[in-house]
Every structure is written in C-alpha cells, then in structure tokens.
Design an enzyme around this catalytic site. Structure first.
Site, PDB file in Angstrom:
ATOM      1  CE  LYS B  74      13.330  44.094 -20.948  1.00 34.48           C
ATOM      2  NZ  LYS B  74      14.580  43.138 -21.299  1.00 34.48           N
ATOM      3  CB  SER B 149      14.936  41.754 -17.655  1.00 35.30           C
ATOM      4  OG  SER B 149      15.289  41.876 -18.799  1.00 35.30           O
ATOM      5  CB  SER B 173      15.982  39.282 -20.750  1.00 35.28           C
ATOM      6  OG  SER B 173      16.585  39.222 -19.546  1.00 35.28           O
TER       7      SER B 173
END
Lengths: 93, 482
Positions: B74, B149, B173
């Site tokens: 990420k 996210s 997320s």
C-alpha cells in the site's frame, strides 16, 4: 456552523477554501456535526476518556543514540535547502 | 504454468520444485500488472529492483519463508528510495530515505515489493474515489469501486496479479475492500504491527495487516509482519505466536457471538441470506451461536468521526511544504507557503476531515466533542470486554452490501461514512478482525466479518481457515486479463 466559523477553523487548519466550495463545505460540516451530536445520547458521567486501546505505559529504552546523522539526505530531498538548513521565505526583516 | 490467482503457498511450492524461476515469477507478475493496467491498482512500480532481487535468489537460493514471493505494498508505507505518495498530490514527489518497519520485516522474510498500490488519499475514503491518482477499478465489474482505503491492494490481489498485498485499517480499510473484492483481509490487534514508517492518519486506530486469497496466507504473512519495535511506543511487547500452528484444529464448540444491536433487517435481503447461510455452515462445523449485547455499538460511527478527524488534523499538520513533499510556487511569506501548499496539496475529503478535526479540538468544543467521544469509546470497549467473557469470536457481515458503482453515493459524505458501520467498532476497541468471502450477490463478492478478542488472531484465523477448507467462495475469480 456558519461561514464565519468555517473561515476561522480553515485558518486554524492553514487551509484556504475557494468561494465556490464555501457553501458546500459549510453544509457538509454542519451535517457531520449534527451526525456526531448523537453522542449526546450516551450517559458518560464519571467515565474516564479512552485515548488509545492500549492503556499501558510506554516501554522505556536505554537513552542511547541509535539514529545516525542523515542531515544530507533529508536536506537533499526537501523542497528547498542550502547545505545546512531548510529554506523558507524570510520571516525576520 | 500461469501464476495468476495462485496463493503464496502454491507459488512457494512452484519455486521450490523449480517449476518456475524467481526471475520468471517476477517477469510474469509485471506482465500481469501491465495487462491489467486499466484497474489503476498501482501508483508506482518497482520493476528493476524486483528483478535484481529475483536474479540474486535464482543464483543463491534462500531459506527465508517467503523468498521471492511478490507482494504489492500500500502506498502509505514508506519504502526506501521508492516514491511514496499516500494517494496524495502533497507527496507526489516524496522519496522516503527509509522503509517502514513492516516493509523491512516482509522484505527480510524474502518478499519482493513489486510496487505501491493506489489508495484513498491519506487513507480517507471507502471507495478509492478520493485518490489523487484516479479511481481504482474493482476487477469484478466495470465502474464498480474496489472499496477503500486499501482499494489498490485489494484489486491487485483479486485480479490475481499478486498473491498478497499489505493494507492498513483505521476504520475498515482492509476489511471493507477485502469484502468488496472477494479476498481475505485481516486487521490485527492494535499494536501487533509496528506503525513506524506508516504515514499516520489516526494514530490510535491505524493498524497494518495482510490482504491475501486465503486465511492460511494471511497467517503466513502475519508471522512476518508482527514484531516489537522500539521505534513505535505503541508497539506491543507480547509473545508473537506462530499463526499457522493451530489453523487446522477443529472449531467444534467455538462460541460465536451475534450482536443483538446490529439490525440486519435494514440490509438487503440478499445480504441477510448470505449471512444466514454462513451461520448454518459454521453450525455444521460444530460452532455454537450466542446472542450478545453491545449496547453502545450504534454510537461507533459518530465516535469515529470525532476521534479520527481530530487525530488526522493533528497528524496532517506536518505537511507544511518545508521539510518534504510538495511546496507551492513563489509564496510571498511563510504563512502563504503553509496555506497555499496545504490548499493545493490536499483533496476535498482530506480538507473536510482536517476541518472537522480542528473544530472538535478547538477551545470551547473540546469537551463537548473530543472528550465525549473518548468517553463513548471507553463504553464501546467495555461492551466488547463483557461480550468476550462469553464468546470466542463475534460475527457480522463486513459490509452493508456488495461493491457499488463509482459516484453512486452522491456527494453526501455521511452516506460514505456509514459504509464502515460494521468495521469501525473493532478499531475503536483495538481488537483483531478479518473479512473472508462468504457469498456472491448479483455476481459480486461479499464478505463475512469475524472479530476476535485482544491478541487472539489465532482463533480468527482458525475459524476462517475451517470455513475456507469447506467452502469455495474464496476460490471464485473475476474475468480479468491473463
């Protein structure tokens, strides 16, 4: 929540809001604050606030320098610097 | 042999049996990335460095557990000398001089970080629509959001490009995109994984975790991701078990809590049907269901939307255009430098949350909002503490429905905030929780959430693995480019 309050918190946050968005942001903030006002329904007298799920005292470590001085790389990767400092517009005349 | 949709375990076996070389595996991975470019799952690729590592592994084989396994990181984790944007224009030019502890742990175990995945800006969003680098496409359908996210990470795993990705979870997320993309994702206990080098959103809620195709792979990654880190004062100094160890043990007699206050009648009948089928399946595996009460759970989302913005407004004050990241052009003085840089660098959702945070922390409102929310947070945690005296895990749907279309939530932020209704409570209480695929709704996957007791990821993984070896929802794959 009115435009004046929004202008104050925008300044506190060091953000400028363009006029086009001002109404929308004021409405959004108003709605979000109304939404979180649900919290008033909870009975919280004598309840200790919980700031973190870990309520332990942070562990200490020996006070030894473990980080190396990497001034050059930090300065090199900053938006503006000279050999010793980060540079910003002049503050003191 | 294709590497697409393979698990860590399968790829490890292929490498060991020399069915594929390390270099071939990495080349194939980049070929899949290119073919699925339209998903916009990656912001920055790390091709040369990855190939270099693979060549070394081919020349001198390593005994590390995850040697040569490609992983997508990420774009919220600092990666040494590899651009880290956090989905923001503010960090569009940021090249960290160091790596996050969790990245180092994964790379020390042999993982090859092939690239950085797209995400909602500063992890603030539930649909990946707030990224400065554009929406991520859910591999399961045109114009569907992957969730957020950690949307790029979820999409990359769901499309079978990589067997694993890292994610972070502040209010859901990892779990919400895992649910919407049909993969397995785990948010560990707060403090299990070091936050050092993770760009902070809400420090008392943020936690990194693995996103994979199976619970077994989650356990393999978790073994490597966890560590006690002196550089993070909230890093737990607790024994880290081998999370794969008891994964195969039976769940006969496992007590699963069902939250009385989660009103499932408000959800689509399809979602309820999928959930009821999972209950039946767990019953057939020997689990027992117990109704539990979490009386304050309905206040989780409002609590979160005070605590998270407050911490965000404080954490994001570091982005001032002075020491790193973006700086505006030709500011006339220091104050204009700050204001212009931040106004140009941040997107609308991030600004909204900073403003909310500044408001609830400002003089005169602090007690009414921030202190009040922290008090309610304790009530919610106390509710969980009581519930876990009687159950081993708590089960609910992960999300209110399957993936939705981009733009379909309109521009009312609260509608998007409610997307995390089922996931936020575990963050407030610091508990481990995971999402596993448990059904399909109109050809779109959906997930089941399991919440565990403090430090008890092992029971979650055992419950998830037992489900996965007796069902095939996690084996479903979307039609993507191969």
């Amino acid at each position: 929540m009115d435009k004046k309050t929004v202008a104050t918190i925008a300044y506190l946050s060091r953000l400028s809001l363009n006029e086009k968005n001002e109404d929308k942001i004021t409405d959004d903030l108003e709605n979000i604050i109304k939404f979180v006002d649900q919290l008033n329904a909870a009975e919280t007298d004598n309840i200790e606030p919980l700031a973190s799920p870990l309520e332990k005292t942070a562990k200490t470590r020996p006070d030894k320098i473990t980080a190396e001085n990497r001034k050059e790389i930090f300065l090199e990767r900053s938006p503006k610097s000279n050999e010793d400092y980060f540079l910003v517009p002049r503050v003191v005349e | 042999m294709s590497i697409q949709f393979k698990t860590i375990k399968q790829l490890g076996k292929m490498l060991n049996n020399k069915e594929i070389s390390h270099v071939e595996l990495i080349q194939e991975t980049f070929s899949l990335i290119t073919k699925n470019n339209h998903l916009n799952a990656f912001v920055t690729l790390n091709e040369q460095e990855s190939l270099k590592k693979a060549e070394i592994l081919d020349k001198s084989p390593s005994s590390s557990t995850l040697a040569g396994i490609p992983i997508a990181q990420k774009d919220l984790f600092c990666t040494k000398d590899l651009r880290t944007t956090c989905g923001s224009n503010m960090l569009s030019n940021f090249i960290p001089p160091y790596s996050a502890t969790v990245i180092e742990n994964l790379e020390n175990a042999g993982c090859i970080s092939v690239g950085k995945t797209n995400m909602d800006e500063f992890a603030m969003g539930s649909s990946n629509e707030t990224s400065f680098y554009g929406n991520v496409q859910n591999p399961w359908g045109l114009n569907l959001v992957p969730g957020g996210s950690s949307g790029g990470s979820a999409a990359a795993v769901a499309a079978g490009i990589v067997p694993a990705a890292s994610g972070t979870d502040t209010g859901g997320s990892i779990r919400q995109p895992a649910s919407l993309c049909g993969i397995t994702g785990l948010k560990p206990t707060y403090g299990r994984i070091s936050r050092w080098g993770m760009i902070a959103f809400a420090s008392s809620l943020d936690q990194a975790g693995p996103m994979t195709r199976t619970a077994e792979d989650c356990a393999l990654l978790l073994n490597e991701m966890c560590s006690h880190d002196e550089k993070d004062t909230t890093s737990l100094d607790e024994k880290i078990p081998d999370f794969t160890k008891n994964i195969n043990s039976s769940i006969e007699g496992l007590k699963i809590g069902l939250v009385k206050e989660f009103d499932l009648s408000k959800l689509d009948t399809d979602v309820v049907k999928v959930f009821e089928e999972s209950k039946k399946h767990y019953e057939s595996l020997g689990a027992k269901f117990v109704e539990i009460s979490l009386p304050n759970i309905s206040l989780s989302v409002p609590t979160y939307y005070v605590v998270a913005p407050a911490e965000c407004s404080s954490n994001l004050s570091r982005f001032d255009g002075v020491k790193f990241g973006k700086r505006c052009e030709n500011p006339k003085d220091l104050e204009e430098l700050y204001i212009q840089t931040r106004s140009e660098g941040f997107g609308d959702e991030v600004k909204r949350r900073i403003l909310i945070g500044s408001y609830v922390l400002s003089a005169g409102f602090y007690d009414a909002y921030y202190k009040k929310a922290q008090q309610v947070r304790r009530l919610i945690k106390n509710d969980f503490d009581s519930a876990f005296k009687n159950v081993d895990v708590i089960m609910s749907p992960t999300t209110r429905g399957a993936a939705f279309e981009a733009g379909s939530k309109g521009d009312d932020p609260i509608q998007m905030y409610l997307e995390d209704l089922f996931t936020i409570p575990a963050n407030l209480a610091g508990l481990p929780a995971m999402s596993i695929p448990n059904g399909m709704i109109e050809k779109k996957p959906i997930g089941l959430q399991l919440i565990g007791n403090f430090l008890d990821e092992s029971t979650l993984l055992r419950a998830a693995h037992n489900y996965q070896i007796t069902t095939d929802w996690h084996l479903k794959t979307p039609e993507v480019m191969s």
